[in-house]
Design a protein around this motif. Structure first.
Motif, short mmCIF file in Angstrom:
data_model
loop_
_atom_site.label_atom_id
_atom_site.label_comp_id
_atom_site.label_asym_id
_atom_site.label_seq_id
_atom_site.Cartn_x
_atom_site.Cartn_y
_atom_site.Cartn_z
N GLY A 106 -118.46 -10.24 -59.98
CA GLY A 106 -118.96 -11.30 -59.10
C GLY A 106 -119.30 -12.58 -59.86
O GLY A 106 -118.95 -13.68 -59.46
N LEU A 107 -119.98 -12.41 -60.99
CA LEU A 107 -120.36 -13.57 -61.80
C LEU A 107 -119.13 -14.26 -62.40
O LEU A 107 -119.02 -15.49 -62.36
CB LEU A 107 -121.32 -13.15 -62.91
CG LEU A 107 -122.73 -12.76 -62.46
CD1 LEU A 107 -123.52 -12.16 -63.62
CD2 LEU A 107 -123.44 -13.98 -61.89
N ASN A 108 -118.23 -13.46 -62.96
CA ASN A 108 -117.03 -14.04 -63.55
C ASN A 108 -116.17 -14.72 -62.50
O ASN A 108 -115.63 -15.81 -62.72
CB ASN A 108 -116.22 -12.98 -64.29
CG ASN A 108 -116.83 -12.61 -65.62
OD1 ASN A 108 -117.55 -13.39 -66.23
ND2 ASN A 108 -116.54 -11.41 -66.08
N ALA A 109 -116.02 -14.09 -61.35
CA ALA A 109 -115.22 -14.69 -60.27
C ALA A 109 -115.83 -16.02 -59.83
O ALA A 109 -115.11 -17.00 -59.60
CB ALA A 109 -115.12 -13.73 -59.08
N LEU A 110 -117.15 -16.06 -59.73
CA LEU A 110 -117.83 -17.30 -59.36
C LEU A 110 -117.55 -18.41 -60.37
O LEU A 110 -117.15 -19.51 -59.99
CB LEU A 110 -119.34 -17.05 -59.24
CG LEU A 110 -120.19 -18.30 -58.99
CD1 LEU A 110 -119.92 -18.85 -57.59
CD2 LEU A 110 -121.66 -17.97 -59.17
N TRP A 111 -117.75 -18.12 -61.66
CA TRP A 111 -117.57 -19.16 -62.69
C TRP A 111 -116.11 -19.58 -62.83
O TRP A 111 -115.81 -20.77 -62.95
CB TRP A 111 -118.14 -18.70 -64.03
CG TRP A 111 -119.63 -18.74 -64.03
CD1 TRP A 111 -120.49 -17.69 -64.09
CD2 TRP A 111 -120.44 -19.91 -63.91
NE1 TRP A 111 -121.78 -18.13 -64.03
CE2 TRP A 111 -121.79 -19.49 -63.93
CE3 TRP A 111 -120.17 -21.27 -63.81
CZ2 TRP A 111 -122.85 -20.38 -63.84
CZ3 TRP A 111 -121.22 -22.16 -63.72
CH2 TRP A 111 -122.55 -21.71 -63.75
N VAL A 112 -115.20 -18.60 -62.82
CA VAL A 112 -113.78 -18.95 -62.89
C VAL A 112 -113.39 -19.78 -61.66
O VAL A 112 -112.68 -20.78 -61.77
CB VAL A 112 -112.89 -17.69 -63.00
CG1 VAL A 112 -111.42 -18.02 -62.79
CG2 VAL A 112 -113.09 -17.01 -64.36
N GLY A 113 -113.89 -19.39 -60.50
CA GLY A 113 -113.59 -20.12 -59.27
C GLY A 113 -114.10 -21.55 -59.29
O GLY A 113 -113.41 -22.47 -58.84
N ILE A 114 -115.29 -21.76 -59.82
CA ILE A 114 -115.84 -23.12 -59.90
C ILE A 114 -114.98 -23.99 -60.80
O ILE A 114 -114.63 -25.12 -60.44
CB ILE A 114 -117.31 -23.09 -60.39
CG1 ILE A 114 -118.22 -22.51 -59.30
CG2 ILE A 114 -117.79 -24.48 -60.81
CD1 ILE A 114 -119.64 -22.20 -59.77
N GLY A 115 -114.62 -23.47 -61.96
CA GLY A 115 -113.78 -24.24 -62.88
C GLY A 115 -112.41 -24.51 -62.29
O GLY A 115 -111.88 -25.63 -62.38
N GLU A 116 -111.83 -23.50 -61.67
CA GLU A 116 -110.50 -23.64 -61.06
C GLU A 116 -110.54 -24.63 -59.90
O GLU A 116 -109.64 -25.47 -59.76
CB GLU A 116 -110.02 -22.27 -60.58
CG GLU A 116 -108.58 -22.22 -60.24
CD GLU A 116 -107.65 -22.17 -61.43
OE1 GLU A 116 -106.44 -22.37 -61.22
OE2 GLU A 116 -108.10 -21.96 -62.56
N ALA A 117 -111.56 -24.55 -59.08
CA ALA A 117 -111.68 -25.48 -57.95
C ALA A 117 -111.83 -26.91 -58.44
O ALA A 117 -111.21 -27.83 -57.89
CB ALA A 117 -112.87 -25.09 -57.06
N ALA A 118 -112.63 -27.10 -59.48
CA ALA A 118 -112.81 -28.45 -60.02
C ALA A 118 -111.48 -29.01 -60.51
O ALA A 118 -111.10 -30.14 -60.17
CB ALA A 118 -113.84 -28.44 -61.15
N VAL A 119 -110.75 -28.22 -61.27
CA VAL A 119 -109.47 -28.69 -61.83
C VAL A 119 -108.43 -28.89 -60.74
O VAL A 119 -107.78 -29.95 -60.67
CB VAL A 119 -108.97 -27.69 -62.90
CG1 VAL A 119 -107.53 -27.97 -63.27
CG2 VAL A 119 -109.85 -27.74 -64.13
N CYS A 120 -108.28 -27.91 -59.87
CA CYS A 120 -107.20 -27.98 -58.87
C CYS A 120 -107.49 -28.97 -57.75
O CYS A 120 -106.57 -29.65 -57.27
CB CYS A 120 -106.91 -26.60 -58.31
SG CYS A 120 -106.15 -25.51 -59.52
N TYR A 121 -108.72 -29.04 -57.31
CA TYR A 121 -109.03 -29.96 -56.22
C TYR A 121 -109.25 -31.39 -56.68
O TYR A 121 -109.13 -32.31 -55.88
CB TYR A 121 -110.21 -29.46 -55.38
CG TYR A 121 -109.74 -28.54 -54.28
CD1 TYR A 121 -109.17 -29.06 -53.12
CD2 TYR A 121 -109.79 -27.16 -54.41
CE1 TYR A 121 -108.71 -28.23 -52.12
CE2 TYR A 121 -109.33 -26.33 -53.41
CZ TYR A 121 -108.78 -26.87 -52.27
OH TYR A 121 -108.31 -26.04 -51.28
#
Length: 176
Positions: free
Chosen positions: A130-145
């Motif tokens: 859950g923690l890793n998915a959250l952090w990876v998701g935040i970074g990915e969302a920032a870059v992709c969006y």
């Protein structure tokens, strides 16, 4: 109109750009791990504009992951996450949806891979996932969006590149 030679060349350029951008991010300690801002992941939106460029995104990621500190598991799982994201992005029909597959695929697959790498399938796995998915998701969302949407909005404005974007993708509104 685009020939097979143009598509092959475009895939080569995308693969090289992905690998190079990941190396730059790696030098800044931003490319691997739970907190990552892999600039190259913005390129996963390119199959939205240029269908058939998913191989370039995949090969670039595969090459970049050869240098991953997580070894073979990242080469396989991380590269497959990007491959799946690029394939799903190619199928999206709205510009604002194009960054979503990379965010979700990396959250789930890379988040899970990192949790497994750290604790295996133990009792700690769900929390760490859950923690890793959250952090990876935040970074990915920032870059992709942010960067990815800049690509989606900017590339059609370049007359040389615009001619390689299928007619069905040229006239799409770039808002919700």
């Amino acid at each position: 109109m685009r020939s097979k030679t143009h598509l092959l060349a475009l895939n080569g350029v995308i693969a090289a750009a992905y690998a190079a951008l990941t190396l730059v991010a790696s030098a800044m300690n931003l490319a691997y791990g739970p907190v990552q801002f892999r600039f190259s992941e913005a390129l996963t939106v390119l199959p939205f504009l240029f269908p058939g460029t998913w191989p370039g995104v995949f090969v670039g990621c595969l090459v970049a992951n050869l240098l991953s500190p997580y070894g073979p598991i990242d080469i396989v799982v991380g590269s497959l996450a990007t491959l799946l994201a690029a394939l799903l992005t190619q199928k999206t029909n709205r510009p604002w949806l194009a960054p979503l597959p990379p965010v979700v695929c990396n959250m789930v697959l890379v988040g899970g891979m990192l949790a497994w790498y750290e604790v295996g399938f133990t009792a700690q796995f769900p929390t760490l996932f859950g923690l890793n998915a959250l952090w990876v998701g935040i970074g990915e969302a920032a870059v992709c969006y942010i960067l990815g949407m800049l690509l989606i909005k900017g590339i059609p404005k370049v007359s040389y590149l615009r001619r390689y974007i299928p007619e069905s993708r040229r006239g799409l509104r770039h808002t919700a």
